[in-house]
Design a protein around this motif. Sequence first.
Motif, short mmCIF file in Angstrom:
data_model
loop_
_atom_site.label_atom_id
_atom_site.label_comp_id
_atom_site.label_asym_id
_atom_site.label_seq_id
_atom_site.Cartn_x
_atom_site.Cartn_y
_atom_site.Cartn_z
N VAL A 1 50.27 40.02 -0.29
CA VAL A 1 49.82 41.25 0.40
C VAL A 1 50.80 42.25 0.94
O VAL A 1 50.79 43.36 0.62
N ALA A 2 51.87 41.53 1.65
CA ALA A 2 53.06 42.33 1.99
C ALA A 2 53.66 43.07 0.94
O ALA A 2 54.09 44.22 0.89
N ARG A 3 54.08 42.30 -0.17
CA ARG A 3 54.66 42.86 -1.46
C ARG A 3 53.80 44.08 -1.86
O ARG A 3 54.19 45.07 -2.46
N ALA A 4 52.40 43.88 -2.20
CA ALA A 4 51.46 44.70 -2.81
C ALA A 4 51.43 46.04 -1.79
O ALA A 4 51.43 47.24 -2.30
N LEU A 5 51.56 45.76 -0.52
CA LEU A 5 51.40 46.85 0.48
C LEU A 5 52.67 47.81 0.28
O LEU A 5 52.66 49.24 0.26
N ALA A 6 53.99 47.12 0.15
CA ALA A 6 55.08 47.78 0.25
C ALA A 6 55.05 48.84 -1.07
O ALA A 6 55.71 49.86 -1.17
N LYS A 7 54.61 48.17 -2.28
CA LYS A 7 54.54 49.02 -3.47
C LYS A 7 53.46 50.03 -3.52
O LYS A 7 53.95 51.22 -3.91
N GLN A 8 52.30 49.85 -2.84
CA GLN A 8 51.37 50.90 -2.66
C GLN A 8 51.94 52.20 -1.85
O GLN A 8 51.58 53.18 -2.29
N LEU A 9 52.74 51.83 -1.00
CA LEU A 9 53.27 52.84 -0.03
C LEU A 9 54.72 53.35 -0.32
O LEU A 9 55.39 54.22 0.44
N ASP A 10 55.20 52.86 -1.24
CA ASP A 10 56.79 53.10 -1.78
C ASP A 10 57.68 53.05 -0.38
O ASP A 10 58.54 53.71 -0.17
N LEU A 11 57.53 51.73 0.17
CA LEU A 11 58.36 51.28 1.31
C LEU A 11 59.01 50.05 0.89
O LEU A 11 58.50 49.35 -0.18
N GLY A 12 60.11 49.75 1.74
CA GLY A 12 60.50 48.26 1.22
C GLY A 12 59.93 47.33 1.98
O GLY A 12 59.11 47.42 2.88
N LEU A 13 60.30 46.03 1.48
CA LEU A 13 59.65 44.90 1.79
C LEU A 13 60.27 44.23 3.17
O LEU A 13 61.52 44.32 2.82
N ALA A 14 59.65 43.54 4.10
CA ALA A 14 60.57 42.98 5.02
C ALA A 14 59.61 42.04 5.58
O ALA A 14 58.49 41.95 5.64
N GLU A 15 60.40 41.15 6.38
CA GLU A 15 59.90 39.95 7.10
C GLU A 15 59.15 40.72 8.43
O GLU A 15 59.67 41.60 8.73
N PRO A 16 58.07 40.16 8.83
CA PRO A 16 57.56 40.78 10.33
C PRO A 16 58.71 41.07 11.23
O PRO A 16 59.34 40.27 11.58
N TRP A 17 58.52 42.39 12.07
CA TRP A 17 59.53 42.90 12.74
C TRP A 17 58.83 43.18 14.27
O TRP A 17 59.26 44.18 14.69
N HIS A 18 57.68 42.61 14.56
CA HIS A 18 56.85 42.98 15.76
C HIS A 18 57.94 43.45 16.88
O HIS A 18 57.94 44.34 17.66
N SER A 19 58.70 42.29 17.35
CA SER A 19 59.56 42.24 18.31
C SER A 19 60.97 42.29 18.13
O SER A 19 61.92 42.45 19.22
N ALA A 20 61.32 42.63 17.11
CA ALA A 20 62.75 42.93 16.41
C ALA A 20 62.85 44.23 16.25
O ALA A 20 62.66 45.03 15.14
N ARG A 21 63.31 45.10 17.23
CA ARG A 21 63.35 46.54 17.14
C ARG A 21 64.82 47.33 16.80
O ARG A 21 64.82 48.44 17.04
N ASP A 22 65.53 46.41 16.38
CA ASP A 22 66.97 46.82 16.24
C ASP A 22 66.96 48.04 15.32
O ASP A 22 67.70 48.93 15.39
#
Length: 344
Positions: free
Chosen positions: A202-223
């Motif tokens: 789903v993450a891969r498909a969402l990234a493709k739909q929105l033309d964004l990069g794919l990443a692991e979840p970064w909820h609390s990693a705000r760097d």
Amino acid sequence: MLDALAGDEEIETLLGDPAQIAAMVRVELALAQAGADTGMISAGAAAAIESGVAGFTPDWDDLAKGMARDGVVIPALVAQLRRCIAAPHGDALHKGATSQDIIDTALMLQLAAVIALLADRLTNLLNALDALAERHGAQAMMAHTRMQRALPYTVAAKLATWISPLRRALAELRAVRPSLLVVQLGGPIGDRSSFGTHGDAVARALAKQLDLGLAEPWHSARDQVIGFASLLALLTGTLGKLGADVAILAQNEISAVTIAGGGGSSSMAHKSNPVNAEVLIALARYNAGLVGTLHQSMVHENERSGAAWTLEWLTFPRIVIATGASLRLANLLIAQLSFPKRAD
């Protein structure tokens, strides 16, 4: 009135409530399609969601009440959207996601437009500085160190102290897109377990739909977000240095530069105040303070912090807006600027 001096209408529009809600709705639609593409929800459910949400008009009062109640707008927004979707498909909307997934991914969509605008303005500024160097670069002027006359040099040497760090900032602004503009999809505790076996797909498909990069979840990693804000503060700092130089060089006792169309005085008609240069200095100092506050929002307790998240919302948009204002004013200032030839 202060916004007319130090604000930025274009950036504020890109970050404002209507743009933010539109981006959130776009993420919800893309998530539904990604869910259908990967078999997490049915194609019929995704079609019903797309059909129902088409032409959605938010109830702003209800969203404001939801924000005040929940500390986040997504529960109220999702409830409004589900009322638009034909039964029994409403529950397929937002399936597996948490509020932060939608808000952070929507922010990335907004920042894509913001970065493009900032890069365009910075490019225009550099072009204007190059043109200024072409016209005046060979002229002699006096260098100053520690506010004292030092040695003769040229206008080109002065302009280089502005141009070089601005070129670096433009390169970094363009380079940050692949690492910054990525999807956020982690589910309630940031491990994608709420998507069952479909999480990574789903993450891969969402990234493709929105033309964004794919990443692991970064909820609390705000760097990445805070690193981007730090880059913007460095840019406004450089523009503040430019403003400080111009304000000093324009002093009547020095008169190394002239500013066409400076600000007027209510009591001294002879004055032409270096308003745009002064505001560049103020915005540089403002952003330096804000980015220090924003760095404190990196401290999340465990998997999500409502306090850190709220602090980020309070400070990050103001940094972006101040950066846009700085670039807007710097372009105006350089268009006003000339270096008169001096007999000495």
